[in-house]
Scaffold this motif. Sequence first.
Motif, PDB file in Angstrom:
ATOM      1  N   ASP A 280       0.863  -1.168   0.000  1.00 41.03           N
ATOM      2  CA  ASP A 280       0.000   0.000   0.000  1.00 41.03           C
ATOM      3  C   ASP A 280       0.907   1.229   0.000  1.00 41.03           C
ATOM      4  N   LEU A 281       1.488   1.514  -1.177  1.00 42.76           N
ATOM      5  CA  LEU A 281       2.461   2.591  -1.327  1.00 42.76           C
ATOM      6  C   LEU A 281       2.114   3.459  -2.521  1.00 42.76           C
ATOM      7  N   THR A 282       2.688   4.629  -2.533  1.00 38.10           N
ATOM      8  CA  THR A 282       2.708   5.452  -3.740  1.00 38.10           C
ATOM      9  C   THR A 282       4.153   5.462  -4.235  1.00 38.10           C
ATOM     10  N   GLU A 283       4.354   5.946  -5.434  1.00 33.56           N
ATOM     11  CA  GLU A 283       5.717   6.036  -5.952  1.00 33.56           C
ATOM     12  C   GLU A 283       6.583   6.918  -5.059  1.00 33.56           C
ATOM     13  N   GLN A 284       6.051   8.039  -4.612  1.00 31.37           N
ATOM     14  CA  GLN A 284       6.823   8.944  -3.750  1.00 31.37           C
ATOM     15  C   GLN A 284       7.201   8.265  -2.437  1.00 31.37           C
ATOM     16  N   GLN A 285       6.271   7.537  -1.831  1.00 32.25           N
ATOM     17  CA  GLN A 285       6.570   6.828  -0.582  1.00 32.25           C
ATOM     18  C   GLN A 285       7.642   5.759  -0.814  1.00 32.25           C
ATOM     19  N   ALA A 286       7.564   5.051  -1.924  1.00 30.94           N
ATOM     20  CA  ALA A 286       8.561   4.020  -2.242  1.00 30.94           C
ATOM     21  C   ALA A 286       9.933   4.654  -2.445  1.00 30.94           C
ATOM     22  N   ARG A 287       9.975   5.779  -3.145  1.00 30.19           N
ATOM     23  CA  ARG A 287      11.248   6.473  -3.380  1.00 30.19           C
ATOM     24  C   ARG A 287      11.846   6.975  -2.066  1.00 30.19           C
ATOM     25  N   THR A 288      11.008   7.534  -1.206  1.00 36.16           N
ATOM     26  CA  THR A 288      11.476   8.030   0.090  1.00 36.16           C
ATOM     27  C   THR A 288      12.013   6.889   0.947  1.00 36.16           C
ATOM     28  N   ARG A 289      11.305   5.765   0.964  1.00 33.51           N
ATOM     29  CA  ARG A 289      11.758   4.605   1.749  1.00 33.51           C
ATOM     30  C   ARG A 289      13.059   4.049   1.199  1.00 33.51           C
ATOM     31  N   ALA A 290      13.216   4.014  -0.111  1.00 26.80           N
ATOM     32  CA  ALA A 290      14.461   3.535  -0.717  1.00 26.80           C
ATOM     33  C   ALA A 290      15.638   4.405  -0.280  1.00 26.80           C
ATOM     34  N   GLU A 291      15.448   5.706  -0.288  1.00 21.60           N
ATOM     35  CA  GLU A 291      16.496   6.639   0.147  1.00 21.60           C
ATOM     36  C   GLU A 291      16.838   6.400   1.617  1.00 21.60           C
ATOM     37  N   GLU A 292      15.823   6.189   2.444  1.00 21.84           N
ATOM     38  CA  GLU A 292      16.033   5.928   3.869  1.00 21.84           C
ATOM     39  C   GLU A 292      16.864   4.659   4.086  1.00 21.84           C
ATOM     40  N   ILE A 293      16.548   3.613   3.348  1.00 25.50           N
ATOM     41  CA  ILE A 293      17.277   2.341   3.480  1.00 25.50           C
ATOM     42  C   ILE A 293      18.743   2.524   3.082  1.00 25.50           C
ATOM     43  N   ALA A 294      18.993   3.248   1.993  1.00 25.55           N
ATOM     44  CA  ALA A 294      20.372   3.490   1.556  1.00 25.55           C
ATOM     45  C   ALA A 294      21.120   4.344   2.580  1.00 25.55           C
ATOM     46  N   GLN A 295      20.457   5.349   3.128  1.00 26.06           N
ATOM     47  CA  GLN A 295      21.090   6.198   4.140  1.00 26.06           C
ATOM     48  C   GLN A 295      21.422   5.393   5.398  1.00 26.06           C
ATOM     49  N   GLN A 296      20.544   4.464   5.789  1.00 25.79           N
ATOM     50  CA  GLN A 296      20.821   3.599   6.944  1.00 25.79           C
ATOM     51  C   GLN A 296      22.108   2.810   6.722  1.00 25.79           C
ATOM     52  N   ALA A 297      22.310   2.375   5.492  1.00 29.59           N
ATOM     53  CA  ALA A 297      23.485   1.558   5.177  1.00 29.59           C
ATOM     54  C   ALA A 297      24.784   2.329   5.362  1.00 29.59           C
ATOM     55  N   ILE A 298      24.801   3.592   4.989  1.00 31.10           N
ATOM     56  CA  ILE A 298      26.068   4.337   5.026  1.00 31.10           C
ATOM     57  C   ILE A 298      26.256   5.154   6.300  1.00 31.10           C
ATOM     58  N   ALA A 299      25.252   5.197   7.157  1.00 28.00           N
ATOM     59  CA  ALA A 299      25.295   6.064   8.344  1.00 28.00           C
ATOM     60  C   ALA A 299      26.547   5.869   9.190  1.00 28.00           C
ATOM     61  N   GLY A 300      26.942   4.644   9.432  1.00 24.11           N
ATOM     62  CA  GLY A 300      28.091   4.405  10.305  1.00 24.11           C
ATOM     63  C   GLY A 300      29.351   3.963   9.578  1.00 24.11           C
ATOM     64  N   MET A 301      29.403   4.160   8.272  1.00 22.84           N
ATOM     65  CA  MET A 301      30.544   3.662   7.496  1.00 22.84           C
ATOM     66  C   MET A 301      31.810   4.462   7.740  1.00 22.84           C
ATOM     67  N   SER A 302      32.913   3.737   7.615  1.00 25.08           N
ATOM     68  CA  SER A 302      34.227   4.357   7.665  1.00 25.08           C
ATOM     69  C   SER A 302      35.106   3.637   6.644  1.00 25.08           C
ATOM     70  N   PRO A 303      35.640   4.337   5.688  1.00 23.14           N
ATOM     71  CA  PRO A 303      35.528   5.765   5.411  1.00 23.14           C
ATOM     72  C   PRO A 303      34.101   6.120   4.986  1.00 23.14           C
ATOM     73  N   LYS A 304      33.722   7.365   5.253  1.00 26.54           N
ATOM     74  CA  LYS A 304      32.356   7.825   5.012  1.00 26.54           C
ATOM     75  C   LYS A 304      32.161   8.187   3.533  1.00 26.54           C
ATOM     76  N   PRO A 305      31.298   7.435   2.832  1.00 22.04           N
ATOM     77  CA  PRO A 305      31.037   7.763   1.420  1.00 22.04           C
ATOM     78  C   PRO A 305      29.894   8.766   1.288  1.00 22.04           C
ATOM     79  N   THR A 306      29.767   9.323   0.109  1.00 22.58           N
ATOM     80  CA  THR A 306      28.572  10.083  -0.225  1.00 22.58           C
ATOM     81  C   THR A 306      27.719   9.186  -1.116  1.00 22.58           C
ATOM     82  N   LEU A 307      26.436   9.341  -0.989  1.00 23.89           N
ATOM     83  CA  LEU A 307      25.487   8.521  -1.723  1.00 23.89           C
ATOM     84  C   LEU A 307      25.079   9.265  -2.985  1.00 23.89           C
TER      85      LEU A 307
END
Length: 193
Positions: free
Chosen positions: A49-76
Motif C-alpha cells: 500500500d504505497l505510492t511512488e513517492q513513498q517508495a522512493r522516500t523509503r528507498a532513500e532511507e534504506i540506503a542512508q541507513q546503510a552508510i550512516a556508520g561507514m568508515s571511510p564515510k562515502p557520499t550517496l
Amino acid sequence: MGHGRAMAPARAQARFEDSGRPLLRSAVAWVTLLALTATTAACARKTADLTEQQARTRAEEIAQQAIAGMSPKPTLQRHHYSSSGCVTEFGTAKLDQVSVDYRLEGVPPSAARHLVRQTRDAWVAMGYDFQSKDSDGDWSDPAAAVFMHTRPDDFSLSAQNSITDRSTGDGIVYITVRSPCYLKPTQSPAPSP
C-alpha cells in the motif's frame, strides 16, 4: 496387404504409448494450476500500500541507513532510478515498482569490499533478512555482494563491489533498493465541459 498388417501392430503400440499421455497432461495441468494459484497468492501478499513517492522516500532511507556508520564515510550518489511495471508470471499487471541504484563516492576503490560488508552489517543490525541462504556473499571474493530484504515492508536490497581492477580487488560499491509492487495510480477521466 502384408504391408498393412505390419503397420497395425505399430499403430496399436503407438495408441498404447499415447494412452498415458492424457493422464500425464492432466497431472501437469494440475501441478501448473497449483503453482499458479500459489504464485498469485504470493504476489497478492506482496502488493504494498504505497505510492511512488513513498517508495522512493523509503528507498532513500534504506540506503542512508546503510552508510550512516561507514568508515571511510562515502557520499550517496543516485546512479539510476526507475518506476516501472512489475512483471509476474502472468505478464505486467496493474502494478508498479521503484528501483533505485546508488553509487558510493568519495572513498578509495580499495575500500569497496569492506564497504559492502559494512552495508551488510548495517542492514543486519536493522533486522533485515537475507533473501536466501546463499545471499550473504562470498567474502573471499573481491566482487562480494549481499542480497537482503526489509521486514515487514519487503523492499529488496543488494550491495555489491563492481570490480574496476581485478588484480587488486578495487572497485565501486553500488547499493540497489527495489520496492515491493504497488498499485499503479489511476487516472481520473477529464471532466466534461
